[in-house]
Write a protein that holds these residues in place. Sequence first.
Motif, PDB file in Angstrom:
ATOM      1  N   LYS B 207       1.307  -9.524  11.590  1.00  0.00           N
ATOM      2  CA  LYS B 207       1.792  -8.114  10.825  1.00  0.00           C
ATOM      3  C   LYS B 207       2.392  -8.406   9.615  1.00  0.00           C
ATOM      4  CE  LYS B 207       3.583  -6.498  15.394  1.00  0.00           C
ATOM      5  NZ  LYS B 207       4.644  -6.455  16.311  1.00  0.00           N
ATOM      6  N   LEU B 208       2.240  -7.551   8.852  1.00  0.00           N
ATOM      7  CA  LEU B 208       2.535  -7.655   7.451  1.00  0.00           C
ATOM      8  C   LEU B 208       3.376  -6.479   7.088  1.00  0.00           C
ATOM      9  CD1 LEU B 208      -0.874  -8.040   5.793  1.00  0.00           C
ATOM     10  CD2 LEU B 208       0.715  -9.964   6.100  1.00  0.00           C
ATOM     11  N   ILE B 209       4.558  -6.847   6.254  1.00  0.00           N
ATOM     12  CA  ILE B 209       5.329  -5.921   5.559  1.00  0.00           C
ATOM     13  C   ILE B 209       5.147  -5.852   4.017  1.00  0.00           C
ATOM     14  CG2 ILE B 209       7.894  -5.412   5.010  1.00  0.00           C
ATOM     15  CD1 ILE B 209       8.477  -6.701   7.854  1.00  0.00           C
ATOM     16  N   LEU B 210       4.676  -4.644   3.423  1.00  0.00           N
ATOM     17  CA  LEU B 210       4.548  -4.664   2.076  1.00  0.00           C
ATOM     18  C   LEU B 210       5.684  -4.246   1.348  1.00  0.00           C
ATOM     19  CD1 LEU B 210       2.399  -4.638  -0.184  1.00  0.00           C
ATOM     20  CD2 LEU B 210       1.405  -2.582   0.341  1.00  0.00           C
ATOM     21  N   MET B 211       6.098  -4.983   0.585  1.00  0.00           N
ATOM     22  CA  MET B 211       7.215  -4.331  -0.236  1.00  0.00           C
ATOM     23  C   MET B 211       6.820  -4.029  -1.556  1.00  0.00           C
ATOM     24  SD  MET B 211      10.182  -5.483   1.379  1.00  0.00           S
ATOM     25  CE  MET B 211      11.345  -5.588  -0.171  1.00  0.00           C
ATOM     26  N   ASP B 212       7.485  -2.900  -1.934  1.00  0.00           N
ATOM     27  CA  ASP B 212       7.254  -2.419  -3.265  1.00  0.00           C
ATOM     28  C   ASP B 212       8.601  -1.802  -3.909  1.00  0.00           C
ATOM     29  OD1 ASP B 212       5.964  -1.497  -5.753  1.00  0.00           O
ATOM     30  OD2 ASP B 212       5.342   0.291  -4.736  1.00  0.00           O
ATOM     31  N   ASN B 213       9.074  -2.278  -5.123  1.00  0.00           N
ATOM     32  CA  ASN B 213      10.240  -1.611  -5.906  1.00  0.00           C
ATOM     33  C   ASN B 213      11.496  -1.566  -4.769  1.00  0.00           C
ATOM     34  OD1 ASN B 213      11.251  -1.061  -8.128  1.00  0.00           O
ATOM     35  ND2 ASN B 213       9.952   0.776  -8.246  1.00  0.00           N
ATOM     36  N   GLY B 214      11.753  -2.539  -3.966  1.00  0.00           N
ATOM     37  CA  GLY B 214      12.784  -2.603  -3.047  1.00  0.00           C
ATOM     38  C   GLY B 214      12.730  -1.566  -1.866  1.00  0.00           C
TER      39      GLY B 214
END
Lengths: 323, 257
Positions: B207-214
């Motif tokens: 599984k992946l968690i993609l973070m962007d700008n908090g």
Amino acid sequence: MNKFKIGPFLFILSFCLLALIVLNIFIGAVRVPVNKMFEPGFFEILKLRLFRALLAVAAGSGLSVAGIILQTVLRNPLAEPYVLGVSSGAGLGAVIGLLFISLGIGVNIAAFIGGVVTIFLVYKLAKIDGRMSPENMIVAGIIVNGFLSSILMFFVSNSSSGNIHSVIWWLLGNLQVYKIAPVLILSLTSLAGFLISFIFSKELNAMSLGEEEARHLGINTESVKIILLLVATFVTSLAVSICGIIGFTGLMMPHIARRLVGPDHRLLLPTSVLMGAIFLLLCDIFSKVMMAPKEIPIGVITSFIGVPFFIYILKKSRKVYFK
Amino acid sequence: MFYFSDVWAGYNNFEILKGISFNIEKRDFTGIIGPNGSGKTTLLRTATKIIKPFKGEIFLEGKNIANMPLKESATVMAVVPQDTVFMFPFRVIDVVLMGRIPYINRFGFESRKDLKIALEALEFVDALHLKDRFIDELSGGERQRVIIAKALTQKPRILFLDEPTTHLDINHQAQIFGLLKKMNRVSGLTIVAILHDLNLASDYCDKLILMDNGVIKRKGSPTEVLDYKIIEEVYKTVVIVKENPLTLRPHVFLVKK
């Protein structure tokens, strides 16, 4: 750790320590023949020399404990009570105490306050954007040291007190005391400092990997840090208020001991405590014989040996931080 | 197993994480990806109790971590940092044994059982032969394996890693990730790793968690997250996504400008 026989090694060190205490007592400004040492006429001299030797043991071991704590907790191989200005802060506190509160426990308390304020100042100055590099800390130590020296000089130059010569003499490091009380107080403090840091050995081991790493191993680093820094400052301040500023002992002993027994604090602490005591006894013998019958202040001797050692550690530690 | 519920966190009242919620199941191998400054490391530091969230709660095996003593959480989770600076020359075995610190009481020394656990961990990472060497003599890859062995010695049920292979070449990268995969499959260890390399993340993580700008831009399987539109939007660069013929996972290719 497993192959090295720590027991016999500590035994040999303890034996050296005892031998040096005896040797130290027999050497002094006044030549006393060995066979007459225990005659009633020489009892006073024997007593004073015993105080002096025991004070060397107490100061040497206490300063070594303080050095280990500062090096590990601040993660700085160059940290040491003198280099970081804690000794000067305690010295200034003690001088202010001497000039304004007069003698007694007030001087020790003033020294402790001076030491705590200094370590706090250095810590705050060294922390830039939440990071604290060893170099920043040394620079902060130099700044605070310079500032403290100027205040000290101000007090010394403005003091009309006739015993200012003795104040300066004492600040250069002097192990001769005339009462048993300071010897006992410093011995107990150093012993307590050693025991407390020994209890925190595992925390110290983990903290030498870094503060976050230590937290990941379940250690509440904030409280451990405060307790141990207070212990280091207290031991240093008391040593300074009794025997003046004796620099570099707390730098050299932990490094030499680490070479011999490794960085595990359970072995490192007892080893450097014994070595610190041995080192100051040796330096004291030098201070008595080199220009006999005059004495060289012991702080002068430790700095003379300590500065080249400091340069060596500085060069070596740069390799770790600037790969 | 591990649960973030509307977590806001940062430094000195400066918010970096702005309302993060996710759930990690037992035995998941989760990758946290995202551009620099998107809050990946802050997320990890909040999860491992280095910083306290301003708002929101984090649950580890059903318990709020805010109410868990550090000594207790250290027996459930372990952390492998990006790089560990060794100020003093510890022996490898002594470093690995430090993983037992949360289990040993104040006046105790390590027992034979602790030593056995440490040696097993070293063997697992294929570093048993290094046990009497000094940590500062080791290569980057060997050192990172020793650090992983230390984390395993904590007997954690969840392992966090912060870009564990940044300083390593591709051979050592593959070695470390093979090892993580083995721990995940054989021991059932839950793994959460911050990763820079999207293709490594795609190949190894479930599984992946993609973070962007908090905030979390997207979470799910590599195929769901590594969509070229999303990646282009978050990383502000043109990419092509194709399937890796060996792993059948999506691979991201950079398009020259």
